[in-house]
Write an enzyme that holds these catalytic residues in place. Sequence first.
Site, PDB file in Angstrom:
ATOM      1  N   GLY A 212      14.977  -2.814  -6.177  1.00  0.00           N
ATOM      2  CA  GLY A 212      13.911  -3.967  -6.195  1.00  0.00           C
ATOM      3  C   GLY A 212      12.553  -3.621  -6.973  1.00  0.00           C
ATOM      4  CG  ASN A 213      10.043  -6.000  -8.653  1.00  0.00           C
ATOM      5  OD1 ASN A 213       9.305  -6.702  -7.982  1.00  0.00           O
ATOM      6  ND2 ASN A 213      11.072  -6.697  -9.266  1.00  0.00           N
TER       7      ASN A 213
END
Length: 400
Positions: A212-213
Amino acid sequence: MGLLSGKKILLGISGGIAAYKIPLLVRQLIQQGAEVKVVMTPSAKEFVTPLTLSTLSKNPVLSSFTATDQDNPTWNDHVALGLWADLMLIAPATSNTISSMVQGRCNNLLLAVYLSAKCPVFVVPAMDLDMYSHPSNQKNLDALKTYGNKVLPVGDGFLASGLEGKGRMLEPNEIVAFVVNFFNPELPLKEKKVLITAGPTHEAIDPVRFIGNHASGKMGFALAEIAAQLGAEVFLISGPTNEKTKHPSIKLEKVVSADEMFNQVKKYYDTVDIAIAAAAVADFKPLNRASQKIKKQKGLDTIRLTPTQDILAFMGASKKKQYLLGFALETENEIENAKDKLNKKNLDGIVLNSLRDENAGFAVSTNKITYIHSDMSINEFPLQSKLACAQNIFEQILSL
Ligand code: CTP
């Protein structure tokens, strides 16, 4: 230029617990360009201080019939205040204040101003659920409507008493939406549809782990809020985020992965007038998702990745009537890289964020944006709240 530019709003605060949210309301009204003056009942001062309100509104806050200046009492002119305002907003309006308004009582400055105001009056009730549904309050609210006042609805949810139900004061942004609609019956995005992608995407490695980020979704949600305030019907497609929306014109579709976001975009894209890709979509996903949790003992040397669908590129390639806006997050050669993305993805505009700017971009509540149009003209904006950035973005779109 905000949507309430030049409007004079007289805010009457009565003594209920919801008054603690009023400083935020003052800020949001001012952010939209309004001038705000505050009158409050003496008991409202128990819940929110005049100093907070005078600091935010940049105007003196009045709560009694007279002011004392070096031992000389002077009259706080309720008639002049009522005449000054383009709109009087009574929030929160408590059961006590509402019944006094109905009966024409005049035992505090707020009531005196109300009784002498010539401008439209909006009443924003806030009560506990049983108090709100009591026939006397319902009758009083009906009576205020017959006086020509506009009674705003109440929210449904958690109440200060610990009970849950109808009676909450509307949230500040919802109140602002009513005020904006009132002053802008011809809203610029009325009958327009806007699609917005927001937040990060999570690409699963196994049932518990993902790639993810740090995107928070704040920018996309702010854009949705402003689009809705401008009268649009909004489809907000968001990856995992803590952001919430309550605006009735925003339809939120929650997704997790880039594939899911792409499917939702395809559902709405052909029907919309404006599409904005504010999501930080993962560029790669694991080639294979393990169906069971990968055990530590088994070890994991590599995760093979494969590109995700570039959702914005798809929108650019299948564009018909839509105005298409992308975002570019860059660390070097910012303007050149953003222009390049604008061309490659067939966009009408691109919003550039530089990771070199402090307090801008991911996760934080502020942003510093540069707007590049398809004719390559550039507008730079200062560091400001994401809501203010969203406002600038729609001003750019609407300027065309
Ligand atoms: N975007 C998208 N789908 C993807 C990747 C990006 O819709 N799979 C959109 C983003 O929402 C943003 C724009 O594309 O509006 C730019 O994303 P960015 O990651 O900056 O650009 P990329 O095209 O992925 O290029 P690079 O990462 O190489 O800079």
